[in-house]
Write a protein that holds these residues in place. Structure first.
Motif, short mmCIF file in Angstrom:
data_model
loop_
_atom_site.label_atom_id
_atom_site.label_comp_id
_atom_site.label_asym_id
_atom_site.label_seq_id
_atom_site.Cartn_x
_atom_site.Cartn_y
_atom_site.Cartn_z
N GLN A 130 27.51 31.88 51.96
CA GLN A 130 27.51 31.73 53.13
C GLN A 130 28.76 32.54 53.41
OE1 GLN A 130 25.92 28.97 54.79
NE2 GLN A 130 24.73 29.39 52.95
N GLY A 131 28.66 33.75 53.20
CA GLY A 131 30.10 34.68 53.20
C GLY A 131 30.70 35.33 52.21
N GLU A 132 31.19 36.38 52.40
CA GLU A 132 32.19 37.25 51.63
C GLU A 132 33.16 36.41 50.47
OE1 GLU A 132 33.66 41.11 51.90
OE2 GLU A 132 31.65 42.02 53.72
N ALA A 133 33.62 35.73 51.61
CA ALA A 133 35.05 34.80 50.97
C ALA A 133 34.55 34.14 49.94
CB ALA A 133 35.60 34.33 51.72
N TYR A 134 33.31 33.19 50.18
CA TYR A 134 32.63 32.11 48.75
C TYR A 134 32.12 33.43 48.23
CZ TYR A 134 32.64 28.51 53.49
OH TYR A 134 33.06 28.16 54.18
N ALA A 135 31.56 34.30 48.14
CA ALA A 135 30.89 35.41 47.06
C ALA A 135 32.15 35.17 46.29
CB ALA A 135 30.16 35.95 47.81
N TYR A 136 32.63 35.27 46.66
CA TYR A 136 34.55 35.69 46.05
C TYR A 136 34.59 35.12 44.87
CZ TYR A 136 38.91 37.95 44.88
OH TYR A 136 40.22 38.48 44.52
N ALA A 137 34.87 33.98 45.82
CA ALA A 137 35.20 32.15 45.14
C ALA A 137 34.25 31.86 43.93
CB ALA A 137 36.07 31.23 46.12
N PHE A 138 32.99 32.40 43.73
CA PHE A 138 32.27 31.32 43.68
C PHE A 138 31.78 32.67 42.44
CE2 PHE A 138 32.50 28.83 46.64
CZ PHE A 138 32.72 26.80 45.29
N GLU A 139 32.07 34.11 42.41
CA GLU A 139 31.86 35.13 41.41
C GLU A 139 31.21 34.93 39.80
OE1 GLU A 139 34.08 39.02 41.68
OE2 GLU A 139 35.99 37.40 40.93
#
Lengths: 83, 160
Positions: free
Chosen positions: A39-48
């Protein structure tokens, strides 16, 4: 459903809570994390590192294969460090 | 003639305010003649985390779930040991070294149950109750990472 984020998961996502409507094909916690990650970069970072993320459904700890059907509130957070 | 009190009052509080250990013990034991042992554990903000000096510590929690998770383990403790009273207070907010963070009181007729129940509750508070610590030091701020030794401490209470 309502989703809440805590500690560094909250900081990375950039918000404490939101209401989401994942597609019906998203059935488990694991699938929800994968969907959120897209759903976006912030989510990808949070759930990396999805294995590090802990999940609670309606205030009870659950595992990655738990079904999300009927959940009112799903929370994502890092391992607890209280006490 | 009044018969001895054998209830197990439970107090669970999550608060920003400080607590007074002596006062909490007095509240727990007031008018009781069946309590023979009270164990108190208090967790205090340390000034160092092995390598770096800590200037302050911020405690965040998941309102609602934190209380429920503590209650679940208090119930579990009551089913395992003959307890006469339990108090759990966990503070949230920003703390300086030397300030109180957590208090667990367990009361029983005899010391062994009180010691074991207090340890059981603390082991689970650290690994299962939704609280998170963020440290501030000269090098910046960072979330405290969960320790494997805390999981190992909690695992020894698992019934086989």
């Amino acid at each position: 459903m309502k989703v809440k984020y805590f500690a560094w998961v909250r900081e990375r996502v950039g918000k404490a809570e939101e209401t989401i409507e994942p597609p019906a094909s998203v059935r488990t916690v694991e699938e929800l994390i994968a969907w959120l990650s897209a759903q976006g970069e912030a989510y990808a970072y949070a759930f990396e590192k999805p294995k590090v993320i802990r999940t609670a459904i309606d205030h009870a700890h659950v595992k990655a294969d738990a079904a999300i059907a009927g959940a009112r509130e799903i929370a994502f957070f890092p391992p607890m460090t209280g006490g | 003639m009044s018969s001895p009190v054998t209830t197990c009052p439970v107090a669970i509080r999550i608060q920003e305010d400080d607590f007074d250990i002596a006062r909490e013990i007095a509240v727990l034991t007031r008018s009781r003649t069946d309590i023979g042992a009270v164990v108190s554990f208090s967790g205090i903000c340390r000034a160092d985390d092995d390598s770096s000096k800590i200037a302050a510590l911020t405690l965040e929690h998941y309102p609602g779930m934190a209380e429920e998770e503590i209650k679940r383990h208090v119930d579990e403790a009551m089913s395992r040991w003959p307890l006469n009273g339990i108090t759990v207070i966990h503070r949230v907010g920003r703390f300086m070294p030397g300030q109180n963070i957590v208090l667990v009181l367990t009361a029983s007729q005899h010391r062994r149950a009180a010691f074991e129940a207090a340890e059981f509750l603390m082991d689970y508070l650290k690994t299962s109750a939704p609280f998170w610590k963020k440290e501030e030091s000269a090098t910046g701020t960072g979330w405290v990472e969960a320790q494997a030794r805390d999981d190992e401490a909690a695992a020894r209470w698992t019934k086989s």
